[in-house]
Scaffold this motif. Sequence first.
Motif, short mmCIF file in Angstrom:
data_model
loop_
_atom_site.label_atom_id
_atom_site.label_comp_id
_atom_site.label_asym_id
_atom_site.label_seq_id
_atom_site.Cartn_x
_atom_site.Cartn_y
_atom_site.Cartn_z
N TYR A 1 -10.34 9.85 -3.52
CA TYR A 1 -9.30 9.31 -2.63
C TYR A 1 -7.92 9.62 -3.19
N LEU B 1 -4.90 11.75 -1.43
CA LEU B 1 -3.50 11.33 -1.26
C LEU B 1 -2.56 12.42 -1.75
N SER C 1 -6.00 2.04 -10.32
CA SER C 1 -5.70 1.76 -8.92
C SER C 1 -6.98 1.33 -8.22
N TYR D 1 -8.52 2.82 -6.00
CA TYR D 1 -9.13 3.99 -5.35
C TYR D 1 -9.97 4.80 -6.33
N HIS E 1 0.88 4.11 -2.88
CA HIS E 1 0.62 5.51 -2.57
C HIS E 1 1.77 6.39 -3.05
N GLU E 2 3.00 5.92 -2.84
CA GLU E 2 4.16 6.69 -3.32
C GLU E 2 4.13 6.83 -4.84
N ARG F 1 0.84 -1.20 0.00
CA ARG F 1 0.00 0.00 0.00
C ARG F 1 0.87 1.25 0.00
N ASP F 2 1.93 1.25 0.82
CA ASP F 2 2.83 2.41 0.86
C ASP F 2 3.48 2.64 -0.50
#
Length: 90
Positions: A65, A69, A59, A61, A38-39, A34-35
Amino acid sequence: MADDTREREAAAVEELDKLTATYRRAERALDRARDALHEGIVRHLAEQNAKPSVVARHSPYDRNYVRGLAKAAGVPPLREGAARADAEGN
């Protein structure tokens, strides 16, 4: 009879401890994935490689969302003029 109960409990606790350890490893792997996602999302939005709607389609999301981010990471919103020019192929 009490010995049998203790043995079954010990076996249950041992199994639950192993299953819990496996679960915790999976949680850590999910957190890392997940990290990284997100990056990547933030990087591509910051570099304007893709619009939030495109990122959302690729993605897990939705666009709101994805925008959240980006906002949390300090990425400014895509300028309306740039978004329109990009959509028109300019």
